[in-house]
Design an enzyme around this catalytic site. Structure first.
Site, PDB file in Angstrom:
ATOM      1  N   PRO A   1       0.809  -1.251  -0.119  1.00 35.92           N
ATOM      2  CA  PRO A   1      -0.068  -0.159   0.118  1.00 35.92           C
ATOM      3  C   PRO A   1       0.898   1.277  -0.162  1.00 35.92           C
ATOM      4  CG  PRO A   1      -0.717  -1.332   1.783  1.00 35.92           C
ATOM      5  CD  PRO A   1       0.458  -1.897   1.239  1.00 35.92           C
TER       6      PRO A   1
ATOM      7  N   ARG B   1      -2.766  -8.439 -20.562  1.00 35.90           N
ATOM      8  CA  ARG B   1      -3.552  -7.939 -21.894  1.00 35.90           C
ATOM      9  C   ARG B   1      -2.688  -7.174 -22.928  1.00 35.90           C
ATOM     10  NH1 ARG B   1      -7.229  -4.501 -21.225  1.00 35.90           N
ATOM     11  NH2 ARG B   1      -8.827  -5.414 -22.665  1.00 35.90           N
TER      12      ARG B   1
ATOM     13  N   GLU C   1       2.385  -7.814   8.898  1.00 35.43           N
ATOM     14  CA  GLU C   1       2.518  -6.252   8.787  1.00 35.43           C
ATOM     15  C   GLU C   1       3.344  -5.761   7.778  1.00 35.43           C
ATOM     16  OE1 GLU C   1       0.339  -4.790  11.015  1.00 35.43           O
ATOM     17  OE2 GLU C   1       0.073  -6.650  11.343  1.00 35.43           O
TER      18      GLU C   1
ATOM     19  N   ASP D   1     -10.809  -0.780 -24.934  1.00 33.22           N
ATOM     20  CA  ASP D   1     -11.454  -0.773 -23.682  1.00 33.22           C
ATOM     21  C   ASP D   1     -11.097   0.307 -22.786  1.00 33.22           C
ATOM     22  OD1 ASP D   1     -12.079  -3.430 -23.987  1.00 33.22           O
ATOM     23  OD2 ASP D   1     -10.463  -4.488 -23.232  1.00 33.22           O
TER      24      ASP D   1
HETATM   25  N1  4HQ Z   1      -1.267  -5.188   1.184  1.00 33.29           N
HETATM   26  N2  4HQ Z   1      -1.700  -3.052  -2.875  1.00 33.29           N
HETATM   27  C1  4HQ Z   1       1.093  -6.424   1.522  1.00 33.29           C
HETATM   28  C2  4HQ Z   1      -1.814  -4.509   0.388  1.00 33.29           C
HETATM   29  C3  4HQ Z   1      -1.382  -4.364  -1.217  1.00 33.29           C
HETATM   30  C4  4HQ Z   1      -2.140  -3.035  -1.657  1.00 33.29           C
HETATM   31  C5  4HQ Z   1      -1.278  -5.431   2.509  1.00 33.29           C
HETATM   32  C6  4HQ Z   1       0.199  -6.019   0.528  1.00 33.29           C
HETATM   33  C7  4HQ Z   1      -0.195  -5.878   3.511  1.00 33.29           C
HETATM   34  C8  4HQ Z   1       1.763  -6.883   3.516  1.00 33.29           C
HETATM   35  N3  4HQ Z   1      -0.577  -4.615  -1.770  1.00 33.29           N
HETATM   36  N4  4HQ Z   1       1.008  -6.366   2.864  1.00 33.29           N
HETATM   37  N5  4HQ Z   1      -3.154  -2.349  -1.576  1.00 33.29           N
HETATM   38  O1  4HQ Z   1      -2.717  -4.219   0.818  1.00 33.29           O
HETATM   39  O2  4HQ Z   1      -0.669  -3.959  -3.077  1.00 33.29           O
END
Ligand code: 4HQ
Length: 236
Positions: free
Chosen positions: A87, A152, A114, A167
């Site tokens: 994230p 794609r 985590e 698209d």
């Molecule tokens: N993660 N986009 C990896 C995500 C996530 C996201 C949560 C990935 C926790 C450890 N990954 N961990 N949004 O939420 O890619």
């Protein structure tokens, strides 16, 4: 194109890599996907991949050594573009997807818990990518989203090259509505123009609908300056 994935849940990818667009791309030799178990790169009997966070707090953190070993092993003999799904990364969009599709080799790191000890991102990751502002339990589903979107754009994977470009987002607009048989569903008839056989009128209607829906639902896409949207006085 080759895509390697490192995860503690390789089995999550089993059906995905064998099914539909991605499965067909692999069967046709256009895409090679290899999924690797992070635990194969541990050296303790318990094959542990996590530990308590320095500084305290809840949850567990994935330790760096298995990741460093796994990335080194998987990248050996090649030079993949190494992506950590997280994230904290830049949000995936159409431009990024197309950019990644031009690379011959990707390596996707899927963390759990985590997250991964920050020194992994600092030393063996080229780019962090997020698929959106929400929190998943792991990077695996994010990796599958990325793989499907990128696939794609690999030449030959989607039958008609036109359908990739046209698209959603191909023209910087949302897609127009689609209809198929039967002609009436729940009292709703298919728009007459689609039955007219007038291909120019159909193309115009579709473009107007795409524009109208984009204005109504995603005006932010138009603000950025969409490719086929230079006309300002048009509305559906
Ligand atoms: N993660 N986009 C990896 C995500 C996530 C996201 C949560 C990935 C926790 C450890 N990954 N961990 N949004 O939420 O890619």
């Amino acid at each position: 194109m080759r895509i390697d994935v490192i995860t503690i849940f390789p089995e999550l990818f089993d059906a995905f890599v064998r099914t539909s667009l991605v499965g067909r791309a692999a069967a046709d030799g256009l895409l090679e996907i290899a999924v690797h178990d992070l635990r194969a790169h541990t050296d303790d009997p318990h094959r542990s991949v996590d530990d308590e966070p320095y500084g305290g707090g809840g949850g567990m953190v994935m330790t760096a050594p298995p990741w460093l070993a796994a990335v080194a092993a998987v990248a050996a003999g090649g030079s993949p573009w190494r992506i950590l799904l997280s994230p904290q990364g830049r949000t995936l969009d159409d431009a990024k997807v197309r950019e990644l599709a031009r690379r011959p080799h990707l390596l996707l790191l899927c963390g759990r818990y985590e997250g991964i000890d920050e020194r992994v991102a600092q030393t063996v990751v080229d780019e962090e990518i997020s698929i959106g502002d929400y929190v998943l339990a792991g990077g695996e589903l994010a990796a599958m989203v990325l793989i499907e979107a990128v696939s794609r754009w690999i030449p030959g994977v989607v039958g008609l090259p036109d359908s990739v470009e046209s698209d959603s987002f191909g023209r910087g607009l949302l897609d127009h509505p689609h209809y198929t048989r039967p002609r009436v569903v729940a009292g709703l008839a298919v728009p007459e123009v689609l039955l007219s056989g007038d291909h120019r009128a159909i193309a115009e209607w579709r473009r107007a609908e795409a524009l109208r829906r984009t204005r109504a639902r995603r005006p932010d896409l138009l603000a950025g300056g969409a490719k086929s949207c230079k006309t300002s006085g048009e509305e559906g």
